[in-house]
Design a protein around this motif. Sequence first.
Motif, PDB file in Angstrom:
ATOM      1  N   ILE A  86       0.116  -3.966  -4.997  1.00 47.25           N
ATOM      2  CA  ILE A  86       1.389  -3.282  -5.267  1.00 47.25           C
ATOM      3  C   ILE A  86       1.376  -2.700  -6.671  1.00 47.25           C
ATOM      4  N   GLY A 136      -2.688   0.497  -1.614  1.00 46.62           N
ATOM      5  CA  GLY A 136      -1.533   0.174  -0.780  1.00 46.62           C
ATOM      6  C   GLY A 136      -1.933  -0.589   0.465  1.00 46.62           C
ATOM      7  N   ALA A 139      -2.565  -4.135  -0.332  1.00 45.75           N
ATOM      8  CA  ALA A 139      -1.333  -4.923  -0.416  1.00 45.75           C
ATOM      9  C   ALA A 139      -0.866  -5.339   0.976  1.00 45.75           C
TER      10      ALA A 139
END
Length: 164
Positions: A86, A136, A139
Amino acid sequence: MLNSRTPQRAALLIFLVAFATIAGAWIFEYYGYAPCELCLKQRWAYYTGVPLALIVSLIAPRQPGLAKAGLAVLTVLWLGSMVFGIYHSGVEWKWWPGPATCTAQAGFTGGLPDLSKPAVLCDTPAIRIFGLSLAGWNAVISLGLALVALAGLRRAQGSSSVSQ
């Protein structure tokens, strides 16, 4: 496999998904998507988590207490990896600044850059897949792995209290 997630199966699923994920990162790198400094640091969780998950899956039937401890470590490891993913995604979206050494605002305060290596900026994603950069996706995958570890841990705790 998802409904009967024993600690052993949870650890094995983590091993398989994490191994496929890091192998995917290596494949992207092979085909020209060079990782930045933060990308390389995000891999540390995989270099730790893959062998640990394999070990936990192998010892779970014989040593349930040790398997519980391993799943707890895996839960924390993947939650940390998610937070790091993140953070890196936020740097890429310019929501917050990244390390000065690998962003577009990087200056020459630390001396000249190493010109023998390609310059890969941490705030510029190499590729986006369905709107998410690889950071991303790290994450998202890390959250999934943490949830699998947590489910295996909860299953281990539930089964140990029943058997006593």
